[in-house]
Design an enzyme around this catalytic site. Structure first.
Site, short mmCIF file in Angstrom:
data_model
loop_
_atom_site.label_atom_id
_atom_site.label_comp_id
_atom_site.label_asym_id
_atom_site.label_seq_id
_atom_site.Cartn_x
_atom_site.Cartn_y
_atom_site.Cartn_z
N ASP A 104 0.89 -1.15 0.10
CA ASP A 104 0.07 -0.03 -0.08
C ASP A 104 0.92 1.35 -0.10
O ASP A 104 2.05 1.22 0.40
CB ASP A 104 -1.01 -0.04 1.16
CG ASP A 104 -1.84 1.03 1.04
OD1 ASP A 104 -2.29 1.37 -0.07
OD2 ASP A 104 -2.67 1.59 2.33
N ASN A 120 -10.57 -2.62 -6.01
CA ASN A 120 -9.86 -1.67 -6.82
C ASN A 120 -10.66 -1.08 -8.01
O ASN A 120 -10.19 -0.27 -8.62
CB ASN A 120 -8.59 -2.06 -6.64
CG ASN A 120 -7.53 -2.04 -5.76
OD1 ASN A 120 -6.58 -2.73 -5.64
ND2 ASN A 120 -8.03 -1.23 -4.85
#
Length: 252
Positions: free
Chosen positions: A22, A70
């Site tokens: 991330d 996503n």
């Protein structure tokens, strides 16, 4: 890292490490660049971490590349990520093979384009005989989605008489998961300062150790990876038992 620390990691460190990579977008934004610039930097970081695994005795590495959530990102970013994945496979295939890395992909491939799926299949087949690090890439992956798909396949086997209802338990269900050939992760790392697991390996990580670090993924180095592995090697993992005076484990 000192040689004795590296030896300790190899002896007592995790065999399977999973990473939530991330912070790519924030890393790019901090530098005044588009988010995709950060994703490309993050992809390059993967190679360094993969290549460090044999040194630290990590046999299995699973990385979270693209989640089922996503798809909510902008169309431009999603399209850019799909191009990145195709380019990564083409660019890294020979290096992965040369480094004896076996590659697998987990996740639902239904929404992925045919060219990307073909490249994924080709890379899996190309590295099938590799016996070094096992790299698993989670692409269009979500833990809940995985369990739902596994349950559907299990239910089909029950309906067809291949499996009796009383045989459905925590030993049989994992056979239907995407990760059925892999051991459960020992350590899960998340970069960028976020302290959540974001639907990643929900079933498999029931007894994993966790490390949440502030470092953004493109800045995550081999040295920091080693420090986290060394920290893991010093932990006392009892899996629900308590340590007895004699040093053994007893049920809680």
């Amino acid at each position: 890292m000192a040689e004795d620390a590296t030896d300790s990691i190899a002896a007592r460190g995790p065999r399977h490490v999973a990473i939530i990579m991330d912070g790519n977008g924030r890393w790019a934004t901090m530098r005044g660049r588009p988010r995709l610039f950060g994703h490309h930097a993050g992809a390059r970081r993967v190679r360094e971490i993969v290549e460090s695994c044999p040194e630290y005795g990590v046999k299995y590495l699973t990385v979270f590349a693209f989640s089922t959530e996503n798809w909510k990102r902008t169309q431009a970013e999603v399209a850019g990520l799909m191009n990145l994945f195709r380019g990564y496979i083409r660019r890294e295939a020979r290096a992965l093979l040369a480094n004896n890395v076996r590659v697998r992909f987990i996740g639902d491939r239904v929404r992925l384009d045919e060219k990307l799926i073909a490249l994924m299949d080709e890379l899996e087949a190309m590295t099938e005989g590799c016996s070094g690090t096992n790299l698993t890439v989670a692409l269009n992956y979500g833990g809940r989605d995985e369990v739902a798909r596994a349950t559907q396949r299990l239910a089909e086997d029950v309906a067809r008489g291949r499996l009796r209802p009383e045989e459905v338990n925590e030993e049989t269900l994992p056979r239907y998961l995407d990760t059925w050939v892999l051991p459960d992760p020992d350590l899960v790392i998340r970069t960028s300062g976020e302290a959540r697991i974001s639907n990643f390996l929900l079933w498999q990580s029931a007894y994993a150790e966790y490390e949440f670090v502030d470092t953004l993924w493109p800045d995550f180095t081999r040295a920091e990876f080693g420090r986290l592995l060394h920290s893991y090697s010093r932990r006392d993992r009892r899996f629900g038992a308590v340590r007895t005076a004699a040093g053994g484990a007893a049920a809680r």
